[in-house]
Design an enzyme around this catalytic site. Structure first.
Site, PDB file in Angstrom:
ATOM      1  N   ASN A 268      -9.203  -3.135   8.185  1.00  0.00           N
ATOM      2  CA  ASN A 268      -8.712  -2.881   9.554  1.00  0.00           C
ATOM      3  C   ASN A 268      -9.307  -1.592  10.104  1.00  0.00           C
ATOM      4  O   ASN A 268      -9.703  -1.530  11.269  1.00  0.00           O
ATOM      5  CB  ASN A 268      -7.177  -2.833   9.581  1.00  0.00           C
ATOM      6  CG  ASN A 268      -6.564  -4.217   9.708  1.00  0.00           C
ATOM      7  OD1 ASN A 268      -6.631  -4.835  10.768  1.00  0.00           O
ATOM      8  ND2 ASN A 268      -6.002  -4.717   8.615  1.00  0.00           N
TER       9      ASN A 268
ATOM     10  N   LYS B  97       9.440  14.064   0.180  1.00  0.00           N
ATOM     11  CA  LYS B  97       8.761  13.224   1.180  1.00  0.00           C
ATOM     12  C   LYS B  97       8.522  14.043   2.455  1.00  0.00           C
ATOM     13  O   LYS B  97       7.484  13.912   3.106  1.00  0.00           O
ATOM     14  CB  LYS B  97       9.638  12.002   1.489  1.00  0.00           C
ATOM     15  CG  LYS B  97       9.108  11.154   2.616  1.00  0.00           C
ATOM     16  CD  LYS B  97       9.876   9.862   2.791  1.00  0.00           C
ATOM     17  CE  LYS B  97       9.419   9.175   4.074  1.00  0.00           C
ATOM     18  NZ  LYS B  97       9.573   7.744   4.076  1.00  0.00           N
TER      19      LYS B  97
ATOM     20  N   ARG C 114       3.623   2.985   3.081  1.00  0.00           N
ATOM     21  CA  ARG C 114       4.796   3.855   2.957  1.00  0.00           C
ATOM     22  C   ARG C 114       5.601   3.811   4.241  1.00  0.00           C
ATOM     23  O   ARG C 114       5.044   3.603   5.323  1.00  0.00           O
ATOM     24  CB  ARG C 114       4.379   5.308   2.705  1.00  0.00           C
ATOM     25  CG  ARG C 114       3.772   5.509   1.352  1.00  0.00           C
ATOM     26  CD  ARG C 114       3.377   6.948   1.101  1.00  0.00           C
ATOM     27  NE  ARG C 114       2.818   7.036  -0.224  1.00  0.00           N
ATOM     28  CZ  ARG C 114       3.548   7.155  -1.334  1.00  0.00           C
ATOM     29  NH1 ARG C 114       4.857   7.289  -1.266  1.00  0.00           N
ATOM     30  NH2 ARG C 114       2.962   7.187  -2.512  1.00  0.00           N
TER      31      ARG C 114
ATOM     32  N   HIS D 166       0.961  -5.728  10.647  1.00  0.00           N
ATOM     33  CA  HIS D 166       1.604  -6.413   9.522  1.00  0.00           C
ATOM     34  C   HIS D 166       1.120  -7.862   9.489  1.00  0.00           C
ATOM     35  O   HIS D 166       1.070  -8.520  10.530  1.00  0.00           O
ATOM     36  CB  HIS D 166       3.131  -6.359   9.680  1.00  0.00           C
ATOM     37  CG  HIS D 166       3.840  -6.976   8.529  1.00  0.00           C
ATOM     38  ND1 HIS D 166       3.871  -6.401   7.272  1.00  0.00           N
ATOM     39  CD2 HIS D 166       4.508  -8.155   8.416  1.00  0.00           C
ATOM     40  CE1 HIS D 166       4.544  -7.194   6.451  1.00  0.00           C
ATOM     41  NE2 HIS D 166       4.938  -8.258   7.113  1.00  0.00           N
TER      42      HIS D 166
HETATM   43  C1  GAR Z   1      -3.508  -5.761   5.977  1.00  0.00           C
HETATM   44  O1  GAR Z   1      -3.350  -7.145   5.796  1.00  0.00           O
HETATM   45  C2  GAR Z   1      -2.301  -5.172   6.676  1.00  0.00           C
HETATM   46  O2  GAR Z   1      -1.766  -6.016   7.661  1.00  0.00           O
HETATM   47  C3  GAR Z   1      -1.338  -5.004   5.527  1.00  0.00           C
HETATM   48  O3  GAR Z   1      -2.148  -4.487   4.500  1.00  0.00           O
HETATM   49  C4  GAR Z   1      -3.476  -5.034   4.620  1.00  0.00           C
HETATM   50  C5  GAR Z   1      -4.465  -3.917   4.569  1.00  0.00           C
HETATM   51  O4  GAR Z   1      -5.770  -4.413   4.548  1.00  0.00           O
HETATM   52  N1  GAR Z   1      -0.228  -4.147   5.865  1.00  0.00           N
HETATM   53  C6  GAR Z   1       1.024  -4.370   5.484  1.00  0.00           C
HETATM   54  O5  GAR Z   1       1.354  -5.273   4.742  1.00  0.00           O
HETATM   55  C7  GAR Z   1       2.044  -3.384   6.047  1.00  0.00           C
HETATM   56  N2  GAR Z   1       3.373  -3.831   5.818  1.00  0.00           N
HETATM   57  P1  GAR Z   1      -7.010  -3.477   4.855  1.00  0.00           P
HETATM   58  O6  GAR Z   1      -6.867  -2.245   3.950  1.00  0.00           O
HETATM   59  O7  GAR Z   1      -8.193  -4.308   4.489  1.00  0.00           O
HETATM   60  O8  GAR Z   1      -6.977  -3.105   6.304  1.00  0.00           O
END
Ligand code: GAR
Length: 203
Positions: free
Chosen positions: A17, A68, A94, A112
């Protein structure tokens, strides 16, 4: 020319992303530039992707701080040092604390890999497949203190196919994530998002 929105990206993982945000920025598809990438995982692929675009990176490990609050205070000052206007969570695993949100009110967004409010938390694609849904997707939302919970900005759907595995579904959703995140950032940069309670109006 429109002034570029200054982004800070937080990522814990591979960073695809982040990569798509960096590409959208360098090609001029979004009026935004990534000023800093912060990771809580020293081996995160996101760090290498940022370096390849000459974007400054910082590693902040939770275990290096007594609380934290102290951990997040360090991240807040990294973001402020780079004059960040919008914080993008891109696979940052996190929950964001109260002080962090207060430092960037309505200026933290997350992606998400599910159609929220279905399947928040970890392994969203597996949850969707196990549940047996026929349509899956992804959500970009403003962040609040609960996991994957704040006001929804944009969502995109993908079909769940008969022979899907978690990995094939993950890839199909990821492709939409990359498109959706840049689209959201551009809406924010052009001040087209208005928050009314839980509803996000697109102007
Ligand atoms: C993505 O699918 C993002 O939507 C998810 O982690 C992945 C990261 O991929 N996030 C979550 O699950 C947040 N709750 P990336 O490192 O290749 O961008």
């Amino acid at each position: 020319m429109q002034k570029k929105l200054k982004l800070g990206v937080l990522a814990s993982g591979s960073g695809t992303n982040l990569q798509s945000i960096l590409e959208s920025s360098s090609s001029g598809k979004i009026d935004a530039e990534v000023k800093i990438v912060i990771s809580d995982v020293p081996t995160a692929g996101a760090l290498e992707r940022a370096k390849a675009f000459n974007v400054p990176v910082t590693v902040r490990e939770r275990s290096s701080y007594p609380s934290k609050q102290a951990f997040e205070a360090a991240i807040i000052s990294d973001l402020k040092d780079h004059c960040v206007e919008l914080v993008c969570l891109a696979g940052y695993m996190r929950i964001i604390g109260k002080e962090f949100l207060a430092a960037f009110p309505n200026r933290v967004i997350n992606i998400h890999p599910a159609l929220l409010p279905s399947f928040p938390g970890l392994d969203a694609q597996e949850q969707a497949l196990d549940y047996g849904v026929k349509v899956a997707g992804c959500t970009v939302h403003f962040v609040d203190e609960k996991t994957d919970h704040g006001p929804i900005i944009l969502q995109a759907t993908v079909p769940v196919l008969e022979d899907d595995t978690v990995e094939s579904l993950r890839q199909r959703i990821l492709k939409e994530e990359h498109r959706l995140y840049s689209e959201t950032i551009q809406l924010f940069a052009s001040k087209r998002l208005r928050l009314e309670g839980r509803r996000v109006r697109i102007l």
